[in-house]
Enzyme design. Structure first.
Site, mmCIF file in Angstrom:
data_model
loop_
_atom_site.group_PDB
_atom_site.id
_atom_site.type_symbol
_atom_site.label_atom_id
_atom_site.label_comp_id
_atom_site.label_asym_id
_atom_site.label_seq_id
_atom_site.Cartn_x
_atom_site.Cartn_y
_atom_site.Cartn_z
ATOM 1 N N PRO A 1 16.994 3.591 -75.791
ATOM 2 C CA PRO A 1 18.399 3.987 -75.652
ATOM 3 C C PRO A 1 19.153 3.154 -74.626
ATOM 4 C CG PRO A 1 17.032 5.926 -75.808
ATOM 5 C CD PRO A 1 16.097 4.747 -75.685
ATOM 6 N N GLU A 2 20.208 2.502 -75.085
ATOM 7 C CA GLU A 2 21.086 1.730 -74.215
ATOM 8 C C GLU A 2 22.419 2.461 -74.143
ATOM 9 O OE1 GLU A 2 21.099 -2.452 -75.254
ATOM 10 O OE2 GLU A 2 19.042 -2.357 -75.987
ATOM 11 N N LYS B 1 22.605 4.166 -68.246
ATOM 12 C CA LYS B 1 21.774 4.677 -69.336
ATOM 13 C C LYS B 1 21.273 6.090 -69.051
ATOM 14 C CE LYS B 1 19.988 0.009 -70.252
ATOM 15 N NZ LYS B 1 18.747 -0.799 -70.369
ATOM 16 N N ARG C 1 10.497 -10.196 -73.249
ATOM 17 C CA ARG C 1 11.303 -9.459 -74.232
ATOM 18 C C ARG C 1 11.746 -10.393 -75.349
ATOM 19 N NH1 ARG C 1 13.563 -4.953 -71.839
ATOM 20 N NH2 ARG C 1 13.779 -4.208 -73.979
#
Length: 278
Positions: free
Chosen positions: A2-3, A61, A266
């Site tokens: 979740p961003e 966030k 990433r």
């Protein structure tokens, strides 16, 4: 995962229970790794039982559930956390439950598959002293000048740098890739070599990408984990331009395949033609 768009979607979903009273907090049986709750669950339960939900906020966030006694329940979903008003995807990953006096939404729940999320009870003063000081301006509020000033002297590549919450709060791996594609900036370029024109494009792209993602209630990826407060999937994954599209032809230039590289552990996705280095 979740961003900002997903957490903002959670915040908006929880507005339905503003003004409702928390009857009690419960720690449901969970065979999985316990999440971090601070202070202890018993202390949290004592502080929130009987309190009314005064407002729902967001800080980067994190979801902020503000109570009428001025305490704030801070929920940080991290990788797989969800804040729900409907039945959770599974019962075994349900970590915390607040029973509320709402005939339509009887429970406010925190569900977390991997157990990396956190729930913290803080005062308004503690929010200012501990959280806000650690975070940069919100991605939806930052100006072009602030964005450039925060990063212009950094020698880091622009894409990993955008993930640093100390300089801009809310952007994560997925949306950083989408933002840089829209801005036509190579994710490998160093921050101190980004031009003023590029910073302006990045700033505009932040607003456009995050705004569109909020309209579509976030992105539910192939693992299906992210859901909104009513346990429905988001829709912005259908509009991703580069994220998780390695090997597909770029929709902008229509010629070059989207490429995947790894930056600081990433995945980064970009179009080598549209995001060419200067």
């Amino acid at each position: 995962m979740p961003e900002l768009p997903e957490v903002e979607t959670m915040r908006r979903g929880l507005l339905a229970v503003v003004g409702r009273r928390i009857v009690r907090a419960e720690l449901p049986p969970c065979p999985r790794k316990p999440i971090a709750i601070a202070p202890s669950f018993s202390e949290l339960a004592t502080s929130v039982d009987g309190q009314t939900i005064a407002a729902i906020g967001r800080l980067g966030k994190r979801v902020l559930i503000e109570l009428d006694n001025l305490a704030v329940i801070v929920i940080e979903p991290r990788m797989t956390g969800l804040v729900l008003l409907a039945q959770p995807p599974t019962t075994e990953h349900l970590r915390l439950r607040f029973v509320i006096d709402d005939p339509e939404h009887r429970e406010l729940m925190f569900w977390d598959r991997r157990g990396l999320g956190t729930v913290t009870l803080l005062s308004a003063d503690q929010i200012e002293q501990t959280l806000r000081r650690r975070l940069g301006p919100d991605a939806l509020a930052i100006t072009t000048e602030e964005l450039r000033a925060n990063f212009r002297h950094s020698r880091r590549s622009i894409k990993p740098a955008l993930l640093d919450q100390k300089y801009v709060a809310g952007i994560g791996n997925l949306y950083a890739a989408e933002i840089l594609f829209l801005a036509r900036v190579d994710p490998r370029v160093r921050c101190d070599r980004v031009s003023l024109a590029q910073w302006s494009r990045i700033h505009a792209a932040i607003g456009e990408v995050l705004g569109d993602a909020i309209v579509h209630e976030g992105s539910t990826l192939s693992d299906g984990t992210y859901r909104n407060t009513l346990n429905n999937a988001g829709g912005y994954q259908n509009y991703h331009r580069v994220y998780d599209r390695a090997g597909e032809t770029c929709g902008r230039c229509g010629e070059t395949a989207i490429r995947r590289i790894v930056q600081v552990g990433r995945s980064t996705f970009f179009c080598p033609s549209c995001q060419r280095r200067r």
